[in-house]
Motif scaffolding. Structure first.
Motif, PDB file in Angstrom:
ATOM      1  N   LEU A 166       0.937  -1.270  -0.142  1.00 45.65           N
ATOM      2  CA  LEU A 166       0.106  -0.025  -0.044  1.00 45.65           C
ATOM      3  C   LEU A 166       0.676   1.390  -0.046  1.00 45.65           C
ATOM      4  N   LYS A 167       1.863   1.096   0.721  1.00 40.48           N
ATOM      5  CA  LYS A 167       2.770   2.366   0.893  1.00 40.48           C
ATOM      6  C   LYS A 167       3.425   2.682  -0.424  1.00 40.48           C
ATOM      7  N   LEU A 168       4.117   1.444  -1.245  1.00 43.85           N
ATOM      8  CA  LEU A 168       4.587   1.811  -2.444  1.00 43.85           C
ATOM      9  C   LEU A 168       3.433   2.125  -3.592  1.00 43.85           C
ATOM     10  N   ALA A 169       2.139   1.618  -3.502  1.00 44.10           N
ATOM     11  CA  ALA A 169       1.535   1.952  -4.391  1.00 44.10           C
ATOM     12  C   ALA A 169       1.002   3.357  -4.284  1.00 44.10           C
ATOM     13  N   THR A 170       0.947   3.952  -2.922  1.00 47.07           N
ATOM     14  CA  THR A 170       0.369   5.324  -2.801  1.00 47.07           C
ATOM     15  C   THR A 170       1.816   6.165  -3.105  1.00 47.07           C
ATOM     16  N   PHE A 171       2.929   6.013  -2.784  1.00 47.27           N
ATOM     17  CA  PHE A 171       3.854   6.898  -2.777  1.00 47.27           C
ATOM     18  C   PHE A 171       4.140   6.955  -4.523  1.00 47.27           C
ATOM     19  N   ASP A 172       4.455   5.619  -5.042  1.00 47.93           N
ATOM     20  CA  ASP A 172       4.812   5.640  -6.356  1.00 47.93           C
ATOM     21  C   ASP A 172       4.227   4.638  -7.195  1.00 47.93           C
ATOM     22  N   PRO A 173       3.080   4.809  -7.724  1.00 45.20           N
ATOM     23  CA  PRO A 173       2.184   3.675  -8.372  1.00 45.20           C
ATOM     24  C   PRO A 173       2.916   3.455  -9.681  1.00 45.20           C
ATOM     25  N   GLY A 174       3.867   4.041 -10.125  1.00 43.55           N
ATOM     26  CA  GLY A 174       4.788   3.654 -11.253  1.00 43.55           C
ATOM     27  C   GLY A 174       5.681   2.588 -11.051  1.00 43.55           C
ATOM     28  N   LEU A 175       6.278   2.807  -9.982  1.00 43.97           N
ATOM     29  CA  LEU A 175       7.313   1.546  -9.539  1.00 43.97           C
ATOM     30  C   LEU A 175       6.495   0.406  -9.083  1.00 43.97           C
ATOM     31  N   ALA A 176       5.436   0.605  -8.599  1.00 43.21           N
ATOM     32  CA  ALA A 176       4.737  -0.292  -8.160  1.00 43.21           C
ATOM     33  C   ALA A 176       4.304  -1.385  -9.172  1.00 43.21           C
ATOM     34  N   ALA A 177       3.740  -0.686 -10.279  1.00 43.91           N
ATOM     35  CA  ALA A 177       3.257  -1.265 -11.169  1.00 43.91           C
ATOM     36  C   ALA A 177       4.261  -2.249 -12.157  1.00 43.91           C
ATOM     37  N   SER A 178       5.462  -1.451 -12.231  1.00 43.63           N
ATOM     38  CA  SER A 178       6.524  -2.153 -12.780  1.00 43.63           C
ATOM     39  C   SER A 178       7.182  -3.312 -12.106  1.00 43.63           C
ATOM     40  N   LEU A 179       7.012  -3.294 -10.617  1.00 43.18           N
ATOM     41  CA  LEU A 179       7.531  -4.617 -10.006  1.00 43.18           C
ATOM     42  C   LEU A 179       6.567  -5.633  -9.880  1.00 43.18           C
ATOM     43  N   GLY A 180       5.231  -5.238 -10.487  1.00 48.92           N
ATOM     44  CA  GLY A 180       4.272  -6.118 -10.489  1.00 48.92           C
ATOM     45  C   GLY A 180       3.346  -6.302  -9.143  1.00 48.92           C
TER      46      GLY A 180
END
Ligand SMILES: Nc1ncnc2c1ncn2[C@@H]1O[C@H](COP(=O)(O)OP(=O)(O)OP(=O)(O)O)[C@@H](O)[C@H]1O
Ligand SMILES: [Mg+2]
Lengths: 370, 265
Positions: A166-180
């Motif tokens: 949740l933290k990653l998807a909130t802070f940096d959705p782009g990176l979250a998506a690229s990490l799957g």
């Protein structure tokens, strides 16, 4: 304190914490309005649910309402993705429509049903102790305590398990998506929890308080936190504070509990907004003021330094002359000099101002900075 | 380890927002072990291209292969540095925590970073000269420092292929050099680096290969072959003053067309 009093406060506390948890992420995603939208739109789900199952007391209603919440989120995203309107405008477009369809349906087909709009907006915490959970001839306390307790546990579990995602998807959705990590799935899971929390809570506290509790405590906590863990804990703590203080406020003033809780939430936020040590308005104001004085002292040091050991020093290095040269009025110039003296940058020598070694350094530093 | 397959192959890639194509029929290959720059005016689709490659945006058509595999299969070998302005720097967290995010992919779902991961993150911060700022709240970092934190986050990913969206944006000349040396070090470790770059003057010095992009692929290949005045004019719409090698550079601003960067920030 009587038992019902304790029970009301318990219910209020549990509702507050259950709302604060998903609310923290709503606020961080700048989607606070979403709680408003969802808590209103679920009315439609409840009404449609009642038409289908024929009673107000069925767990299916919660499912129907939660689905409307997700529908709201999906509609907002669809409108948003056209790029024609901003997110808050999209939210503002969607939920009044869904809410009014709900209201119209009630008015047209369910006039006899116990579902009046007052209860929808404000709920009635005071009645929570009367609706009890009984089984095997035993009394297990207010029903709302159990529903909201369940929701609280579910929210806490979700946050504990998917905290990092949740933290990653909130802070940096782009990176979250690229990490799957599927930020969209997480988004809808969060919206589902917001809906579920809103439906369950609004029976007890009404939709206005749901919004206040989801947005207020996290916003308050945000002003005071540098770390996400901290912000979540503080949100929960402020939720509890608002619940208890709101209850006693209502008790003293003899008014609606939900109303005082919402008011307390606003008040606490206002106080913290003023007084927060770093981000508060007072702190900001003092910072600007201090910077203003520091700047003035620097100007003074530079001025004195320029005229040090020059023939006109005797004239330039007097308080009176500063008015003319630095465009300061008399009292202000006097106060700047006082500050400079108390900081050890400047000495007074029979009417003349002289830089100390320290003052020379200040001037030097300021000159190289610009 | 030298790969037989190119690090990246893009075929017939088209991406559209609301029926409006922002990338049109892109064919592009990046050989392994190279340092490739992407240049093009604001709104050319550079960020969109990286996002489509990384599965963040869904393409309308086309194919992306990374070391001969689909992106999903090769995900662990890819690192990403987004444009600095794409995240909210007021988020309540510190520099070390942001770097740790680079390790989330390796950790997978649910598992949290532990002491070992923190050590790695510290080491990465050290590499970019930010060790002293590990527990600084990220909003209190300067733009250049934020950029370094992002680079450190990519470093801990220990990827074979890096995509960086303007990694040198907003840093001073000394920092730019230091960060660029870091990219070279990566390349010496057999990594492939693809970076969006805005300063045309430093392209020949920094990159081996370049992609000139403006909705379509204008040209791509070794810098000395494709980084020509003619190609640049086609990319930037004839408003670029740029001289060939060995002549003194006169271009002062390459990204003239529509400077929306400032207004966005
Ligand atoms: N989410 C979006 N929805 C709609 N249009 C978008 C979206 N993101 C980008 N665009 C449009 O797509 C085009 C390409 O944008 P992109 O961000 O890829 O450009 P860029 O080359 O990275 O520009 P810059 O140099 O400013 O970073 C622009 O015209 C932009 O307005
Ligand atoms: Mg971009």
């Amino acid at each position: 304190m009587s038992l019902p009093q304790i029970e009301i406060q318990l219910v209020a506390t549990v509702v507050a914490v259950a709302c604060a948890l998903p609310g923290t992420f709503l606020v961080l995603r700048r989607m606070g309005m979403m709680s408003d939208a969802i808590s209103h739109a679920i009315l439609l789900g409840i009404v449609v649910g009642v038409f289908i199952v024929g009673t107000l007391h069925s767990p299916l209603l919660i499912v129907a309402a939660a689905l409307t919440g997700l529908l709201t989120a999906a509609l907002v995203e669809t409108i948003n993705s056209t790029g024609q309107v901003k997110e808050d405008a999209a939210i503002g477009l969607v939920f009044p429509v869904l809410f009014s369809i709900g209201v119209i349906l009630i008015a047209k087909f369910a006039g006899d049903m116990h579902l009046d709009t007052d209860a929808v907006l404000l709920g009635e915490l005071a009645f929570a102790p009367f609706n009890r959970l009984t089984a095997f001839g035993l009394d297990f306390g207010p029903r709302a305590l159990w529903t909201m307790g369940g929701v609280l546990v579910l929210n806490a579990l979700f946050l504990a398990l998917f905290y990092k995602e949740l933290k990653l998807a909130t802070f940096d959705p782009g990176l979250a998506a690229s990490l799957g990590f599927r930020p969209r799935v997480l988004h809808y899971a969060l919206m589902g929890l917001v809906s579920l929390t809103a439906v369950s809570a609004f029976d007890a506290v009404g939709s206005i308080l749901v919004v206040a509790l989801m947005v207020g405590p996290p916003m308050t906590a945000y002003l005071l936190s540098d770390r996400l863990e901290w912000m979540i804990s503080l949100s929960a703590a402020f939720g509890v504070l608002n619940a208890i203080a709101g209850y006693w406020g209502a008790h003293l003033l003899d008014v609606s509990i939900a109303g005082t809780m919402a008011t307390t939430t606003g008040l606490v936020f206002g106080l913290v907004l003023l007084g927060a040590p770093e981000r508060g308005l007072i702190a900001q104001w003092r910072r600007t003021r201090r910077q203003k004085w520091q700047f003035a002292v620097k100007m003074l040091a530079i001025h004195l330094r320029q005229h040090e050991n020059t023939p006109e020093a005797a004239r330039e290095c007097q308080v009176d002359h500063l008015q003319e040269h630095l465009n300061w009025d008399g009292p202000f110039a006097e106060r700047v000099v006082e500050r400079a003296v108390s900081r050890g940058s400047v000495r007074r020598e029979n009417g003349h101002l002289r830089l100390t070694d320290e003052g020379r350094e200040v001037a030097q530093e300021a000159a190289t900075q610009t | 380890m030298p790969d037989a397959d190119p690090a990246l192959t893009v075929r017939d890639l088209t991406v559209a927002y609301n029926e409006e194509p922002v990338l049109w029929d892109i064919d592009w290959t990046v050989p392994a072990g190279t340092l490739t720059g992407i240049v093009g005016p604001n709104g050319a689709g550079k960020t969109t291209l990286l996002q489509a490659i990384l599965g963040i945006e869904t393409p309308a058509a086309g194919q992306v292969r990374i070391f001969g595999q689909s992106y999903e299969a090769a995900r662990d070998r890819v690192g990403y540095v987004p444009q600095r302005g794409s995240v909210d720097w007021d988020f309540p967290t510190d520099a070390l925590d942001v770097v740790l995010m680079g390790l989330y992919g390796r950790l997978g779902w649910i598992r949290r970073p532990g002491a070992e991961e923190k050590e790695e993150a510290h080491a990465a911060l050290e590499q970019v000269g930010m060790a002293d700022y590990a527990d600084r709240q990220i909003s209190q970092l300067s733009g250049g420092q934020q950029q370094r934190v992002f680079l450190a986050r990519a470093l801990v990913q220990e990827a074979d292929l890096y995509f960086m969206d303007e990694p040198l944006q907003g840093v001073d000349a000394t920092t730019e050099r230091a960060l660029f040396d870091l990219l070279r070090t990566l390349q010496q470790r057999d990594c492939t680096v693809v970076a969006v770059h805005h300063d045309l003057q430093t392209v020949p010095e920094y990159f081996d290969r370049v992609l000139l992009l403006n909705v379509r692929r204008i040209a791509s290949g070794p810098v000395e072959e494709v980084f020509t005045e003619e190609n640049l004019r086609r990319t930037y719409g004839g408003r670029v003053g740029f001289l060939r090698k060995n002549e003194s550079p006169i271009s002062d601003s390459a990204s003239a067309p529509n400077r929306k960067e400032e207004s966005r920030a």
